[in-house]
Design a protein around this motif. Structure first.
Motif, PDB file in Angstrom:
ATOM      1  N   ARG A   1       0.886  -1.191   0.000  1.00 43.03           N
ATOM      2  CA  ARG A   1       0.000   0.000   0.000  1.00 43.03           C
ATOM      3  C   ARG A   1       0.912   1.226   0.000  1.00 43.03           C
ATOM      4  NH1 ARG A   1      -5.235   0.628  -0.899  1.00 43.03           N
ATOM      5  NH2 ARG A   1      -5.559   1.935   0.945  1.00 43.03           N
ATOM      6  N   ILE A   2       1.335   1.612  -1.194  1.00 42.91           N
ATOM      7  CA  ILE A   2       2.344   2.659  -1.344  1.00 42.91           C
ATOM      8  C   ILE A   2       1.663   3.947  -1.813  1.00 42.91           C
ATOM      9  CG2 ILE A   2       4.507   3.320  -2.444  1.00 42.91           C
ATOM     10  CD1 ILE A   2       4.947   0.284  -3.002  1.00 42.91           C
ATOM     11  N   GLY A   3       1.688   4.962  -0.975  1.00 42.35           N
ATOM     12  CA  GLY A   3       1.135   6.258  -1.347  1.00 42.35           C
ATOM     13  C   GLY A   3       2.190   7.148  -1.981  1.00 42.35           C
ATOM     14  N   ILE A   4       1.741   8.163  -2.704  1.00 39.60           N
ATOM     15  CA  ILE A   4       2.668   9.121  -3.325  1.00 39.60           C
ATOM     16  C   ILE A   4       2.155  10.541  -3.151  1.00 39.60           C
ATOM     17  CG2 ILE A   4       1.581   8.868  -5.610  1.00 39.60           C
ATOM     18  CD1 ILE A   4       4.357   9.493  -6.824  1.00 39.60           C
ATOM     19  N   ILE A   5       3.082  11.436  -2.846  1.00 37.01           N
ATOM     20  CA  ILE A   5       2.820  12.874  -2.896  1.00 37.01           C
ATOM     21  C   ILE A   5       3.744  13.430  -3.968  1.00 37.01           C
ATOM     22  CG2 ILE A   5       2.896  15.070  -1.667  1.00 37.01           C
ATOM     23  CD1 ILE A   5       2.526  13.463   0.929  1.00 37.01           C
ATOM     24  N   SER A   6       3.165  13.840  -5.088  1.00 38.51           N
ATOM     25  CA  SER A   6       3.946  14.346  -6.201  1.00 38.51           C
ATOM     26  C   SER A   6       3.791  15.858  -6.303  1.00 38.51           C
ATOM     27  CB  SER A   6       3.506  13.673  -7.505  1.00 38.51           C
ATOM     28  OG  SER A   6       4.401  14.000  -8.546  1.00 38.51           O
ATOM     29  N   GLY A   7       4.499  16.451  -7.271  1.00 41.11           N
ATOM     30  CA  GLY A   7       4.417  17.894  -7.471  1.00 41.11           C
ATOM     31  C   GLY A   7       3.237  18.277  -8.332  1.00 41.11           C
ATOM     32  N   PRO A   8       3.106  19.555  -8.635  1.00 44.45           N
ATOM     33  CA  PRO A   8       1.973  20.025  -9.430  1.00 44.45           C
ATOM     34  C   PRO A   8       1.975  19.432 -10.831  1.00 44.45           C
ATOM     35  CG  PRO A   8       3.612  21.760  -9.164  1.00 44.45           C
ATOM     36  CD  PRO A   8       4.026  20.650  -8.271  1.00 44.45           C
TER      37      PRO A   8
END
Length: 347
Positions: free
Chosen positions: A178-185
């Motif tokens: 269960r791998i989440g990601i916070i990416s850029g705009p």
């Protein structure tokens, strides 16, 4: 501050006469020259740098327009650019857009007014019209770190997709699912490409894409904090988190600590961009490390190639490879060690 018009009025001559005295481009009566020089001294008039450059028809200054001067990434980038500029006998004007298109446009106008020899730009958007003022003034441009839709502009990049792809593959190999990601705009290519690398990795290892596990931020610390809080509330819970730049990673660490969670016992963490303390803190952080100094120096070298051989340079896109530095934050609890491994493409 006195202007050339003030000097002309004080000396009782025309602006053109003052200009001829300053430039030495035509014969002027010696008595008039004396009068003009006396006016310049009396008013402490300083000809503008732009005017001097216009007369000389060349400049020994290049411009660098970055997107966030507070981000340590750009400190190293600037050093790479400045070192190459210095070796070539050039100085550097630094501008900061702060990811604001209006401020970016104002900075571009300033650089054009200064008649810089060339410019390196980290663009806030992909639209080619951003660079139009440089083209109109025949100022060579190289885009750095982010793509721009301009077929004539060189671009120096990091392989963002590859960096994230191999980081997600590493997490999957270590048992995280269960791998989440916070990416850029999504408005800039760095944000989109890092998200694409994440999605491709999930697909290739057979994990389903879950939109609940994807967040896009502004590459700012506060977004890293807020979006991590959101992902920590998702059910079933995430067991790993990938964060798309160094500043947002600081926010993510704050959010995880605020929840009383332990890294990697409760959640694994991988960040994009190395930080000086990443291997030294209590939480040794796995990172996708960019060759930032090389990014800046390569861009500057390409700009000087354009300055020295403007007629023979065809457009280039140069992509540099990142490095995955594996540390304790992405492993099951066990004796920690650090191993920086040059990433190889799995695609």
């Amino acid at each position: 501050m006195a202007t050339i018009q003030d000097v002309a009025r004080h000396a009782k001559v025309s602006i053109a006469t003052v200009s001829r005295v300053l430039n030495g481009t035509a014969h002027v009566n010696p008595e008039v020259v004396t009068r003009v020089r006396a006016a310049i001294e009396a008013l402490n008039y300083q000809p503008s740098r732009a005017a001097r450059l216009l007369r000389a028809n060349h400049s020994s200054i290049i411009g660098l327009l970055i997107s966030d001067i507070q981000n340590p990434f750009f400190t190293t980038l600037i050093r790479g650019v400045e070192d190459v500029a210095h070796r070539n006998g050039y100085s550097l004007i630094l501008c900061n857009s702060d990811e604001n298109p209006q401020k970016e446009q104002q900075s571009i106008e300033v650089l054009c007014a200064e008649r810089v020899a060339g410019v390196l730009v980290v663009p806030t958007r992909e639209q080619p019209h951003i660079l139009q003022p440089f083209h109109q003034h025949h100022i060579p441009v190289v885009a750095v770190d982010r793509r721009i839709k301009d077929a004539s502009t060189d671009v120096i990049l990091i392989d963002n997709q590859r960096g994230v792809y191999d980081a997600i593959l590493h997490l999957h190999t270590n048992g995280y699912r269960r791998i989440g990601i916070i990416s850029g705009p999504k408005t800039v290519t760095t944000g989109r490409e890092r998200l694409e690398g994440y999605r491709q990795a999930l697909k290739d290892v057979g994990l389903p894409r879950d939109p609940q596990l994807e967040r896009n931020g502004t590459f700012k610390q506060e977004d890293g904090y807020q979006l991590t809080q959101e992902l920590l509330d998702v059910q079933p819970p995430i067991d790993a988190l990938f964060v798309g730049n160094n500043v947002m990673t600081i926010g993510a660490l704050e959010a995880i600590t605020a929840r009383g969670l332990r890294i990697p016992d409760d959640i694994a963490l991988v960040g994009f961009d190395e930080m000086p303390w990443a291997a030294l803190s209590a939480i040794s952080l796995t990172t996708v490390t960019q060759p930032v100094y090389e990014l800046g120096s390569t861009a500057a070298l390409r700009l000087f190639q354009r300055l020295q051989q403007p007629e023979t340079c065809s457009r280039q896109e140069i992509m540099l490879a990142p490095t995955l530095c594996i540390r304790g934050s992405s492993r099951p609890p066990e004796p920690e060690h650090s191993a920086c491994e040059e990433m190889t493409s799995h695609r």
